[in-house]
Structure formats: C-alpha cells, structure tokens
Scaffold this motif. Structure first.
Motif, PDB file in Angstrom:
ATOM      1  N   TYR A 364       0.847  -1.192   0.000  1.00  0.00           N
ATOM      2  CA  TYR A 364       0.000   0.000   0.000  1.00  0.00           C
ATOM      3  C   TYR A 364       0.883   1.243   0.000  1.00  0.00           C
ATOM      4  O   TYR A 364       1.898   1.314   0.703  1.00  0.00           O
ATOM      5  CB  TYR A 364      -0.894   0.007   1.246  1.00  0.00           C
ATOM      6  N   HIS A 365       0.493   2.231  -0.807  1.00  0.00           N
ATOM      7  CA  HIS A 365       1.158   3.532  -0.802  1.00  0.00           C
ATOM      8  C   HIS A 365       0.142   4.564  -1.273  1.00  0.00           C
ATOM      9  O   HIS A 365      -0.620   4.315  -2.215  1.00  0.00           O
ATOM     10  CB  HIS A 365       2.375   3.531  -1.728  1.00  0.00           C
ATOM     11  N   LYS A 366       0.114   5.717  -0.636  1.00  0.00           N
ATOM     12  CA  LYS A 366      -0.883   6.728  -1.005  1.00  0.00           C
ATOM     13  C   LYS A 366      -0.709   7.208  -2.437  1.00  0.00           C
ATOM     14  O   LYS A 366      -1.643   7.744  -3.035  1.00  0.00           O
ATOM     15  CB  LYS A 366      -0.827   7.899  -0.032  1.00  0.00           C
ATOM     16  N   GLU A 367       0.483   7.013  -3.032  1.00  0.00           N
ATOM     17  CA  GLU A 367       0.738   7.404  -4.418  1.00  0.00           C
ATOM     18  C   GLU A 367       0.868   6.186  -5.336  1.00  0.00           C
ATOM     19  O   GLU A 367       1.500   6.252  -6.392  1.00  0.00           O
ATOM     20  CB  GLU A 367       2.018   8.242  -4.500  1.00  0.00           C
ATOM     21  N   ALA A 368       0.254   5.080  -4.954  1.00  0.00           N
ATOM     22  CA  ALA A 368       0.443   3.820  -5.688  1.00  0.00           C
ATOM     23  C   ALA A 368       0.106   3.936  -7.173  1.00  0.00           C
ATOM     24  O   ALA A 368       0.808   3.364  -8.018  1.00  0.00           O
ATOM     25  CB  ALA A 368      -0.391   2.715  -5.043  1.00  0.00           C
ATOM     26  N   TYR A 369      -0.952   4.650  -7.500  1.00  0.00           N
ATOM     27  CA  TYR A 369      -1.355   4.757  -8.909  1.00  0.00           C
ATOM     28  C   TYR A 369      -0.257   5.405  -9.745  1.00  0.00           C
ATOM     29  O   TYR A 369       0.130   4.898 -10.803  1.00  0.00           O
ATOM     30  CB  TYR A 369      -2.655   5.546  -9.027  1.00  0.00           C
ATOM     31  N   ARG A 370       0.274   6.529  -9.272  1.00  0.00           N
ATOM     32  CA  ARG A 370       1.311   7.225 -10.025  1.00  0.00           C
ATOM     33  C   ARG A 370       2.635   6.449  -9.992  1.00  0.00           C
ATOM     34  O   ARG A 370       3.402   6.474 -10.966  1.00  0.00           O
ATOM     35  CB  ARG A 370       1.506   8.641  -9.483  1.00  0.00           C
ATOM     36  N   ILE A 371       2.902   5.757  -8.888  1.00  0.00           N
ATOM     37  CA  ILE A 371       4.117   4.938  -8.809  1.00  0.00           C
ATOM     38  C   ILE A 371       4.074   3.832  -9.856  1.00  0.00           C
ATOM     39  O   ILE A 371       5.073   3.553 -10.542  1.00  0.00           O
ATOM     40  CB  ILE A 371       4.276   4.344  -7.395  1.00  0.00           C
ATOM     41  N   ASN A 372       2.923   3.195 -10.002  1.00  0.00           N
ATOM     42  CA  ASN A 372       2.759   2.139 -11.000  1.00  0.00           C
ATOM     43  C   ASN A 372       3.089   2.658 -12.401  1.00  0.00           C
ATOM     44  O   ASN A 372       3.824   2.021 -13.175  1.00  0.00           O
ATOM     45  CB  ASN A 372       1.325   1.608 -10.946  1.00  0.00           C
ATOM     46  N   LEU A 373       2.561   3.822 -12.741  1.00  0.00           N
ATOM     47  CA  LEU A 373       2.811   4.395 -14.061  1.00  0.00           C
ATOM     48  C   LEU A 373       4.278   4.768 -14.233  1.00  0.00           C
ATOM     49  O   LEU A 373       4.871   4.559 -15.302  1.00  0.00           O
ATOM     50  CB  LEU A 373       1.922   5.624 -14.261  1.00  0.00           C
ATOM     51  N   ALA A 374       4.879   5.323 -13.190  1.00  0.00           N
ATOM     52  CA  ALA A 374       6.289   5.714 -13.269  1.00  0.00           C
ATOM     53  C   ALA A 374       7.202   4.512 -13.426  1.00  0.00           C
ATOM     54  O   ALA A 374       8.187   4.561 -14.183  1.00  0.00           O
ATOM     55  CB  ALA A 374       6.673   6.511 -12.021  1.00  0.00           C
ATOM     56  N   GLN A 424       4.182  12.112 -13.048  1.00  0.00           N
ATOM     57  CA  GLN A 424       2.919  11.606 -13.587  1.00  0.00           C
ATOM     58  C   GLN A 424       1.785  12.538 -13.154  1.00  0.00           C
ATOM     59  O   GLN A 424       1.406  12.562 -11.992  1.00  0.00           O
ATOM     60  CB  GLN A 424       2.651  10.181 -13.095  1.00  0.00           C
ATOM     61  N   VAL A 425       1.260  13.310 -14.091  1.00  0.00           N
ATOM     62  CA  VAL A 425       0.231  14.287 -13.792  1.00  0.00           C
ATOM     63  C   VAL A 425      -0.991  14.038 -14.671  1.00  0.00           C
ATOM     64  O   VAL A 425      -0.876  13.916 -15.896  1.00  0.00           O
ATOM     65  CB  VAL A 425       0.743  15.726 -14.015  1.00  0.00           C
ATOM     66  N   ASP A 426      -2.155  13.931 -14.039  1.00  0.00           N
ATOM     67  CA  ASP A 426      -3.441  13.787 -14.760  1.00  0.00           C
ATOM     68  C   ASP A 426      -3.397  12.673 -15.788  1.00  0.00           C
ATOM     69  O   ASP A 426      -3.820  12.822 -16.931  1.00  0.00           O
ATOM     70  CB  ASP A 426      -3.814  15.109 -15.451  1.00  0.00           C
ATOM     71  N   VAL A 427      -2.859  11.533 -15.385  1.00  0.00           N
ATOM     72  CA  VAL A 427      -2.805  10.359 -16.271  1.00  0.00           C
ATOM     73  C   VAL A 427      -3.955   9.437 -15.923  1.00  0.00           C
ATOM     74  O   VAL A 427      -4.156   9.080 -14.765  1.00  0.00           O
ATOM     75  CB  VAL A 427      -1.458   9.620 -16.133  1.00  0.00           C
ATOM     76  N   ASP A 428      -4.696   9.047 -16.928  1.00  0.00           N
ATOM     77  CA  ASP A 428      -5.861   8.170 -16.707  1.00  0.00           C
ATOM     78  C   ASP A 428      -5.746   6.982 -17.651  1.00  0.00           C
ATOM     79  O   ASP A 428      -6.162   7.030 -18.797  1.00  0.00           O
ATOM     80  CB  ASP A 428      -7.164   8.925 -16.952  1.00  0.00           C
TER      81      ASP A 428
END
Length: 432
Positions: A364-374, A424-428
């Motif tokens: 778990y990480h509060k920035e998990a979504y952006r970490i995944n993309l990075a 990673q900014v505004d990536v969907d």
C-alpha cells in the motif's frame, strides 16, 4: 542528477544471493521456454497475465494450418472432447483432482455463474448466500444478481480493513455469519488484492456441516500453490488459466464438481454439448452423466491447445516445486521490502506467514497509482495497481527468476528515491 540505491543497499551481495537461488532452483530452466519480446523489462505481473510459452506459438500455427486449414470439419473428431481431456490434465497437474471432475471451457464468469446458480437450486429451502467485500468484483456482482433474481439474502463479510488479517477469512470469522439458512458461500482461495490464502479444507467442512455448499474461486491460486481437492473434499471450484498458468488472454476457464455431486446439480445453461446423446438431436434436454453434463457449447480449440501446453509444463515441473518457488519468491520480496521500501511510505498488506499467502505480495502507498505508471515508464518494471492505492508484485514460478525480483525491487527503490512518480500528472490509463 538521478541517484541509485545500489551501492548503499548491498546490491552486489544481494544479487549474488539471488543468483545462487536461481542456480539451485529446479525450475530455473523453464524461463527459457517463454517468449520474451523485451529483454530489459522486469515482469512482476504474472498474477494478472502470464507470459507466452514458445511451444504455444508452434501449436496454434499447427492448428490453423493443419487441424482447421486442412482437416476442416473432420477435425471435430479430434477436438470434440478435448475440454474434458484437458480438464483431467488440469485436475492432475494443478488441483489434486482425479479424472472426470474438471472441464475446461467458457470464461471464469460463466463457470462461476453456472456453479453458484446450481448450488443455490440444490438447496431450495435455504435463502442466504455469503461472500466477502474483498472478493473479486465479478464474484460479488454475480452473487448480487442471483440474490436479486431469486429473492435471497446476500451477506457481505467486511474484510477490507487493512490490518494483520490482510483480508483473510478463516473459520472463526465465517462462523459469525453461518446458520442453517446458508445455501452458498463463495470465496477466493487467494485474495486477489492482498494475496492472503484462505483455508479451503476447513471452511468447506464448516459450511457442509450446516448443509451448505462452498464455491471456491481459484483464479489467483492455480499454478502458484498446491491444492488437494480430493484429499480436502472440496465440493465446487472455478478458475482461470491465463495467470500463473500462462495459457494466454481469453484462454478458457475450468470448473470442478466433486464426483458425488455431479448428478445432484443442474446448471442453468442446458447446452447441446451437455446432452446425453448429443448427435441424436432429441426434442428435450437430457443431461449427460458425469462432468460432461456441465458442458455448454463448442470448444475454442486454439485456446484449449494453449492450455494443454501450459498444464503439461506444470505437470512436468511439479506443483510442489512451483509452490516452493512461490513461497521463496514472496519471502524474498518481503525481505527486500523491509530493506528498501519500508522507509519510502509503503506498507505491506500481505501476510508474512508463508502458509497464509500465495504467489504475490501487495504494498500500500498513497501514491500507488502514479508509482505504477512511473515504474512502467522510467524503470521498465511491470507490477499492477489495484484500488485503493495498492501495488501487486508476483513471482510466476515457471517464467520468473529470483534475480529478476531482486533487480525489480532495487529499480523501485531508485524510482522512489528520485520521486519519478511526481512526473505523472493527470494520467488516466484504461487498464491498471
């Protein structure tokens, strides 16, 4: 200038340890049997989609040119019962189930609906069905629909709070929800998000003693852990073949029905392939004896052949060896989490006890979504993301190496040190 953690965190020592583990691994040579179109990529998402076996490429080409292209309709003599033949192979190689109890067909969703409906209808005096909040969406949605259609009471066990239990359901937790009115309990063998392992044998026995049935979703367990359906007296189960079993996207699922239940259950789709005397084209449906009575329609021969390739590989490798590698691989991930990632804002939400987990861990990480993309963009590391704020990392016993895991965890550390996720900014993304 970007910095790396390699010198500061004993990378060379750890890499030699991982290399030694690979040298001692009885499954080490299987990695070369898979196609790899990106040699620098570190793939830790085999719990979502497995790699492509090279032999599957050959088999599909042969089917296209010979079995279909040359033999045409006469090929059906060879194909028509392969869903049962390959079902037997799956049972032997991965499930601990004797012949005549597994059929390979359809999708996991269809198989799940079929068995849940049949289980409910087999217990007409019972009006309660149970699942858990952390179950896979399809499983929950199917039970929700069945409850609405048949006027049943649906109980959802709330097991989503992050804590020591890690979504795991045991007999003590389940006992709080059971009574004589329960017709069906639907659970995962391995929780798809946290990777926790539920006690199949004990829960099946617990529910059976009250007259109910358990359907197990083994999608995140098959090919990662050893299961003993016959020895543990499992009643009903379904699973997919495209995760740890490497049968490819869209590959057929499988369903298991214990032998002494087969004549008691009737699935809602009364397909032609389940007809007793199929080619007599009778005016009314008469269910075939045995597992063929759970068939639906014509098979996807190409995908079935991919499943055959995969489960022949699993049979040869040995499910004991595969479970041992899953256990050692996830242990290595947890060790590297403690060393590298614990101080980067990550929290382990998978059990530390080996017997309580499967083939993946979840952080778990509060920035998990952006970490995944990075990680995908800058480090060429492929995990996957699951809401809320969780990253899954898997070892695929046949296609992964311990060295690959080690390198991936150090790359993740490097990405975090350099805060690459902040780019990673505004990536969907459509798929996470």
């Amino acid at each position: 200038m970007a910095t790396t953690p390699y010198d500061d965190y004993d990378f060379e020592i750890k890499r030699r340890q991982a290399q030694l583990m690979d040298e001692l691994d009885p499954l080490n040579n299987y990695k070369e049997l898979f196609f790899n179109g990106n040699e620098t990529q570190l793939y830790l998402d085999g719990n979502s989609l497995g790699r492509l076996p090279k032999k599957s490429i050959e088999k599909v080409n042969k089917i296209l040119l010979e079995d279909w292209g040359t033999n045409l309709v006469q090929g059906w003599e060879k194909w028509i019962n392969q869903n049962i033949v390959i079902g037997d192979l799956i049972g032997e190689a991965a499930l601990g189930a004797k012949k005549g109890q597994v059929i390979c067909q359809d999708t996991t969703s269809v198989c799940l609906y079929q068995l849940c409906y049949a289980a409910i209808k087999a217990r007409p005096d019972k009006k309660t069905i149970i699942t858990d909040a952390a179950n896979f969406p399809t499983d929950r949605y199917i039970l929700e629909g069945l409850a609405q259609q048949h006027g049943l009471k649906l109980i959802i066990i709330n097991n989503e709070t992050i804590g020591d239990q890690c979504e795991r359901i045991d007999t003590e937790i389940l006992a709080n929800y059971l009574n004589q009115d329960v017709a069906l309990v639907l659970l995962q063998v391995i929780q798809y998000r946290s990777g926790s392992r539920n006690p199949m044998k004990e829960i099946t026995k617990q529910v059976r003693e009250l007259g109910g049935l358990v359907v197990w979703d083994a999608s995140h367990a098959t090919g990662a852990i050893k299961m003993n359906f016959d020895e543990d007296s499992i009643d009903l189960a379904v699973g997919c073949t495209y995760k740890y079993c490497n049968s490819g996207p869209g590959a057929p699922a499988w369903l298991f029905v214990r032998e002494n239940l087969q004549n008691q259950l009737q699935v809602p789709i009364q397909g032609w392939f389940a007809q007793e005397n199929q080619f007599q084209m009778g005016p009314h449906f008469q269910k075939a004896q045995g597992i063929r009575g759970f068939a639906t329609s014509g098979i996807n021969w190409m995908s079935l052949e991919c499943a055959r390739v995969s489960f022949e590989m699993i049979k040869e490798a040995g499910i004991d060896n595969m479970q041992a590698k899953s256990s050692q691989g996830t242990e290595l991930m947890i060790e590297l989490f403690d060393l590298l990632l614990k101080d980067e804002g990550f929290e382990l939400v998978t059990p530390r006890k080996q017997e309580f987990r499967g083939g993946h861990i979840t952080l778990y990480h509060k920035e998990a979504y952006r970490i995944n993309l990075a990680l995908r963009q800058y480090q060429n590391v492929i995990p996957d993301y699951r809401v809320p704020n969780q990253l899954r990392f898997a070892i695929s016993p046949l296609a992964s190496s311990y060295t690959e895991i080690l390198e991936a965890m150090y790359r993740i550390k490097s990405s975090m040190v350099n805060k690459e996720y902040e780019k990673q900014v505004d990536v969907d993304a459509k798929v996470s």
